[in-house]
Design a protein around this motif. Sequence first.
Motif, PDB file in Angstrom:
ATOM      1  N   ALA A 573      99.504   4.030  41.096  1.00 43.48           N
ATOM      2  CA  ALA A 573     100.932   4.066  41.427  1.00 43.48           C
ATOM      3  C   ALA A 573     101.177   4.173  42.923  1.00 43.48           C
ATOM      4  CB  ALA A 573     101.625   5.221  40.706  1.00 43.48           C
ATOM      5  N   ALA A 574     100.165   3.888  43.747  1.00 40.30           N
ATOM      6  CA  ALA A 574     100.352   3.963  45.196  1.00 40.30           C
ATOM      7  C   ALA A 574     100.876   2.649  45.764  1.00 40.30           C
ATOM      8  CB  ALA A 574      99.049   4.329  45.887  1.00 40.30           C
ATOM      9  N   THR A 575     100.726   1.565  45.032  1.00 40.93           N
ATOM     10  CA  THR A 575     101.150   0.245  45.507  1.00 40.93           C
ATOM     11  C   THR A 575     102.046  -0.416  44.471  1.00 40.93           C
ATOM     12  OG1 THR A 575      99.084  -0.033  46.739  1.00 40.93           O
ATOM     13  CG2 THR A 575     100.379  -2.010  46.313  1.00 40.93           C
ATOM     14  N   THR A 576     103.168  -0.923  44.925  1.00 38.76           N
ATOM     15  CA  THR A 576     104.082  -1.668  44.064  1.00 38.76           C
ATOM     16  C   THR A 576     104.265  -3.069  44.635  1.00 38.76           C
ATOM     17  OG1 THR A 576     105.292   0.309  43.387  1.00 38.76           O
ATOM     18  CG2 THR A 576     106.390  -1.791  43.092  1.00 38.76           C
ATOM     19  N   SER A 577     104.082  -4.073  43.802  1.00 37.45           N
ATOM     20  CA  SER A 577     104.308  -5.466  44.194  1.00 37.45           C
ATOM     21  C   SER A 577     105.509  -5.997  43.425  1.00 37.45           C
ATOM     22  CB  SER A 577     103.076  -6.322  43.906  1.00 37.45           C
ATOM     23  OG  SER A 577     101.936  -5.809  44.568  1.00 37.45           O
ATOM     24  N   ALA A 578     106.285  -6.836  44.082  1.00 34.86           N
ATOM     25  CA  ALA A 578     107.475  -7.402  43.448  1.00 34.86           C
ATOM     26  C   ALA A 578     107.572  -8.886  43.754  1.00 34.86           C
ATOM     27  CB  ALA A 578     108.736  -6.685  43.925  1.00 34.86           C
ATOM     28  N   LEU A 579     107.953  -9.652  42.766  1.00 32.36           N
ATOM     29  CA  LEU A 579     108.229 -11.078  42.917  1.00 32.36           C
ATOM     30  C   LEU A 579     109.674 -11.313  42.520  1.00 32.36           C
ATOM     31  CD1 LEU A 579     107.440 -14.061  43.310  1.00 32.36           C
ATOM     32  CD2 LEU A 579     106.710 -14.085  40.911  1.00 32.36           C
ATOM     33  N   ARG A 580     110.437 -11.927  43.420  1.00 31.31           N
ATOM     34  CA  ARG A 580     111.852 -12.191  43.162  1.00 31.31           C
ATOM     35  C   ARG A 580     112.116 -13.686  43.297  1.00 31.31           C
ATOM     36  NH1 ARG A 580     113.937  -6.968  43.609  1.00 31.31           N
ATOM     37  NH2 ARG A 580     112.877  -5.625  45.111  1.00 31.31           N
ATOM     38  N   LEU A 581     112.898 -14.206  42.362  1.00 33.79           N
ATOM     39  CA  LEU A 581     113.303 -15.605  42.386  1.00 33.79           C
ATOM     40  C   LEU A 581     114.808 -15.655  42.172  1.00 33.79           C
ATOM     41  CD1 LEU A 581     110.526 -17.134  40.090  1.00 33.79           C
ATOM     42  CD2 LEU A 581     110.573 -17.131  42.593  1.00 33.79           C
ATOM     43  N   GLY A 582     115.510 -16.466  42.993  1.00 33.60           N
ATOM     44  CA  GLY A 582     116.947 -16.548  42.792  1.00 33.60           C
ATOM     45  C   GLY A 582     117.677 -17.185  43.946  1.00 33.60           C
ATOM     46  N   ARG A 583     118.966 -16.876  44.013  1.00 30.17           N
ATOM     47  CA  ARG A 583     119.882 -17.477  44.984  1.00 30.17           C
ATOM     48  C   ARG A 583     120.199 -16.447  46.069  1.00 30.17           C
ATOM     49  NH1 ARG A 583     125.735 -19.031  45.469  1.00 30.17           N
ATOM     50  NH2 ARG A 583     125.779 -21.255  45.983  1.00 30.17           N
ATOM     51  N   TYR A 584     120.046 -16.866  47.311  1.00 29.52           N
ATOM     52  CA  TYR A 584     120.231 -15.973  48.443  1.00 29.52           C
ATOM     53  C   TYR A 584     121.650 -16.077  48.989  1.00 29.52           C
ATOM     54  CZ  TYR A 584     115.236 -15.297  48.111  1.00 29.52           C
ATOM     55  OH  TYR A 584     113.980 -14.984  47.638  1.00 29.52           O
ATOM     56  N   LEU A 585     121.962 -15.271  49.995  1.00 27.12           N
ATOM     57  CA  LEU A 585     123.332 -15.177  50.484  1.00 27.12           C
ATOM     58  C   LEU A 585     123.838 -16.478  51.091  1.00 27.12           C
ATOM     59  CD1 LEU A 585     123.177 -11.609  52.035  1.00 27.12           C
ATOM     60  CD2 LEU A 585     124.668 -12.332  50.164  1.00 27.12           C
ATOM     61  N   GLY A 586     122.959 -17.316  51.582  1.00 23.88           N
ATOM     62  CA  GLY A 586     123.378 -18.587  52.144  1.00 23.88           C
ATOM     63  C   GLY A 586     123.519 -19.692  51.119  1.00 23.88           C
ATOM     64  N   GLY A 587     123.351 -19.370  49.830  1.00 24.45           N
ATOM     65  CA  GLY A 587     123.389 -20.388  48.789  1.00 24.45           C
ATOM     66  C   GLY A 587     122.056 -21.064  48.582  1.00 24.45           C
ATOM     67  N   ASP A 588     121.034 -20.705  49.371  1.00 32.04           N
ATOM     68  CA  ASP A 588     119.716 -21.310  49.248  1.00 32.04           C
ATOM     69  C   ASP A 588     118.937 -20.636  48.124  1.00 32.04           C
ATOM     70  OD1 ASP A 588     120.082 -19.171  51.018  1.00 32.04           O
ATOM     71  OD2 ASP A 588     118.156 -19.471  51.981  1.00 32.04           O
ATOM     72  N   TRP A 589     118.095 -21.411  47.471  1.00 36.10           N
ATOM     73  CA  TRP A 589     117.271 -20.934  46.367  1.00 36.10           C
ATOM     74  C   TRP A 589     115.835 -20.783  46.841  1.00 36.10           C
ATOM     75  CZ3 TRP A 589     119.268 -19.930  41.439  1.00 36.10           C
ATOM     76  CH2 TRP A 589     120.587 -20.332  41.233  1.00 36.10           C
ATOM     77  N   GLY A 590     115.145 -19.761  46.344  1.00 42.03           N
ATOM     78  CA  GLY A 590     113.764 -19.553  46.750  1.00 42.03           C
ATOM     79  C   GLY A 590     113.177 -18.314  46.126  1.00 42.03           C
ATOM     80  N   GLY A 591     112.124 -17.786  46.756  1.00 40.10           N
ATOM     81  CA  GLY A 591     111.427 -16.632  46.212  1.00 40.10           C
ATOM     82  C   GLY A 591     110.985 -15.672  47.295  1.00 40.10           C
ATOM     83  N   THR A 592     110.796 -14.418  46.895  1.00 41.79           N
ATOM     84  CA  THR A 592     110.369 -13.356  47.799  1.00 41.79           C
ATOM     85  C   THR A 592     109.210 -12.595  47.179  1.00 41.79           C
ATOM     86  OG1 THR A 592     112.584 -13.052  48.732  1.00 41.79           O
ATOM     87  CG2 THR A 592     111.058 -11.214  48.959  1.00 41.79           C
TER      88      THR A 592
END
Length: 690
Positions: A573-592
Motif C-alpha cells: 500500500a505504499a504505491t498507488t498507480s492510476a490510469l485515467r481516460l476521458g475528456r479534458y478541459l479543452g475538449g481534447d480526449w486522451g489518457g493520464t
Amino acid sequence: MKFFIAAATLLLSVTVARADEPSASLSDWGSVGLLQTPTARMAPDGTMSGGLTGLGDLHRHVAIAVQALPWLEVTARNSVYPGYFGLTEPGLDVKLRLRAEDGDGPALVVGGRDVTGSGLDLPGKGRFAGEYVALSRRWWDFDLSLGLGWGTLGEAGHFRNPLRFLGGRFRRDRDPSWWPSVRGPRAWFTGERVALFGGVEWHTPIPDLSLKIETTGDTLRGQRQDQPGFTAGSRYNVGLAYRPFSWVDLGAGFEQGRRAMLRLSLRFDPAEQADRDGRSPPPVGPRPSPETALPADEIVTVARAHGLPARAARIDDGTATLWLDPAGRSTLPLAREVGHAARLLADLAPPDAERLRIVTGAAGLDGAALTLLRRDLERATRHRGSVDELWRTAGVAPTDGPPPSWRPRLDFGARVAAEFDLAELGTPLAVRTHTDLLLSGEPAPGWVLGGGLRINTGDQLALLDTNALPVAEPVRSDLPRYTLHPVSVEHLHASWLARPADGLTTRVTVGYPEEMFAGVGAEALYQPLTARWAAGLDLNRVWKRRPSALFAVLPDSDRLTGHASLYWESPGAATTSALRLGRYLGGDWGGTIEVTRRFAGGVALSAQATWTEGPDGGQSRFGGRMDWGMALSVPLNASGWLPVGGTAETAVRTLGRDAGQRLRHPLPLYDTRVPGGFGRLAGTWSTLLD
C-alpha cells in the motif's frame, strides 16, 4: 579502445569485492552519473534533487530529478547555450534499471535524454537528445561504468548502429540541423553510428568526496553547426563531487581540456530528512474496575489528548468502539494510529469489553472497521504475542454503522507551494510560489464545506511561452491573469458524500473547485473491502472563472469534462498507480498515468503524464500535446504561525498549458476514502504495536 576492452572484462567478471555502497553522486545534467555521461547507479528511493550546472561559456543546465520508483529516475531539465536565437532546450530525461548489481554481474540500465521531443519542432532543437545502455560495477571504493550511446551520446561513431538490420530510420544520420528534428519516440536508438563512453568514480577516504574521470561519446556536433569556428576539445573530463551535508551535492570539474564546470544541487531523501512522529504508544495497564472505567465521551477526550483524530466512541454488548476520522492525515502509519487507539480502549474501557473495535475513515465516510480481541492485544503489549497473531484473530468489516452522535468538525490547514516549469523555450526556469490557507468543515453527516484562500507570493509567469501567441479559448494558458492579485479565493465548495452500498462511494459538489473554474460535478468510486483495485467515474460541467472578480464566471465558457479511472495499490500500500481516460478541459480526449509513493513521516512523491489529441480552441503549439509533472509533499510540524495539518509542496510541471488539463478538485474520492481503508491498514500492519 583498449580502455573499453579492459573495462568490459572487469564489468562482466563473476566475482567482485565491494565495500559498503556509498551514495550516488549527480552528473552535470542533474541526474545520477559521472560528469557528462550517465551510469547504471540510482539515487535512494524517493529522492528529489534540483540544481544548476555551469560549463564555462558553453552550457547552463537547470534540472530537477526524482527517483520516482526504485528502478525509475526521471529528470526535468532546461538548458541554455549560446548561438541559437536565445531559445532554451527543455528536455525530459529517463533512466530505467533492468538489473541491480550482484555477485553474478553488474547493474544494467537503459535510458535517454529528451525522450519526449515535445515543444516546437525547429531545426537544431533536440541537440541533446540521445539514448544509451550502461553497466556499472564496484570494486572496493572504485565504481566503473561503461555504456553504448546513440544520438548525441554516440556522435564519436565508434561502431555502426547494431540495430541497422531493422532498416529505414535506424540507418539514417541523426543530424540536429535537419528538419524535422530527430528526437522523441520516433528517433529512439536510431542513427547511422553509435559510440562507447565510460569512466570511473573513486570514493576517496574523505567522507562523501569522490573523484571522477570519464571519456564521452559526444563531439558537440550541434554547437559546431551553430557557431563556425567552435572547437569541441577533448572528450576526456575530470571532476570532483562532494556532499558537505546530506542535503547538498557540489560538483567541480575540468572538461573538454578547456572549460571549468561548477554545479550546485540540493537533495531531499525521505529516509534521511523526513520528520518522524516520535510519540510513544499509550501504556496498557491492568483492566480498570467497573467504577474506574471511563465512559465513552471521556475516552474520546483522552484519545484527542494523545493526538488521535477521535470523533466518537461507544461501549455496548461487550464491545468498545472508537471512530477515528479523518484517519490517514497524521504522519503515523495507519496501523500504528489504529494500534494507539486500541491501546487506549484496552486501558480505559470497562473490564467486560472483550472486543475492541476501531473504525477508520475520513470526511464522515467509514473506511474499515477493525475488531481485536482485548486479551490478545494485552498479551502482545506484554511481549507475549505478535502482530501476526493479532492479524489471525482480527476481524475486518466494511463499516460499523454511523457514530452514536455527530459532532460538527472544523479543520484548519496550510499549504506552502513552489512550482517550477522547466519546459519553456524562452526562459530556462519559470517559477510560481503561493501559500494556501485552508478551511474544511463537516456541519452534518455526509456534508463537507471547504474553502481556500490563496496568497500569491511571487511568480515569473510572464515568461511562459504561451504568452507569445494568445488563443481565443484558453484553458490554462491565461494563468498569469489569475496571479495578478496578491490574494484570491483558491476554492470554495459544498460537497455531499454518501455510501449507497458496500464498496461504493459517491460525491456531488457545487461551487469553485479550483482557482480557474467553477461548476457542478459528481463522482463515484467502487472498491471492495479487501481489493487492491478501485474503479471511479467523474463528470463535471464547469465555467471559466473571471480573473478580476471574486465569484463571477465568464459567459459562454461552459465545458464538459470527465474521466473513467482505474486505481491499483501495491501489496504494501505504499504505491498507488492510476490510469485515467476521458475528456479534458479543452475538449481534447486522451489518457493520464499517475504514480503516487508514500514514505515514512507522511512524505508523498507523485508523478503524472498525460497524452491527448490537443484542444481545438486552445494552446497546443507550445509544449505539444503532452502534459507532465512531479511533486513532493512534506508535512510541516505545527508552529506559532502554521496550523496543524500544514504541508510544504515542491513541484516541477508544465504551467500555462491547454492540452491535457484536468479539473483540480479539492476532495477527490480516492484520496479521501482510501487512506483509511483496508489496503492502507493491511499494508502498515507491522507497525501496529510500535
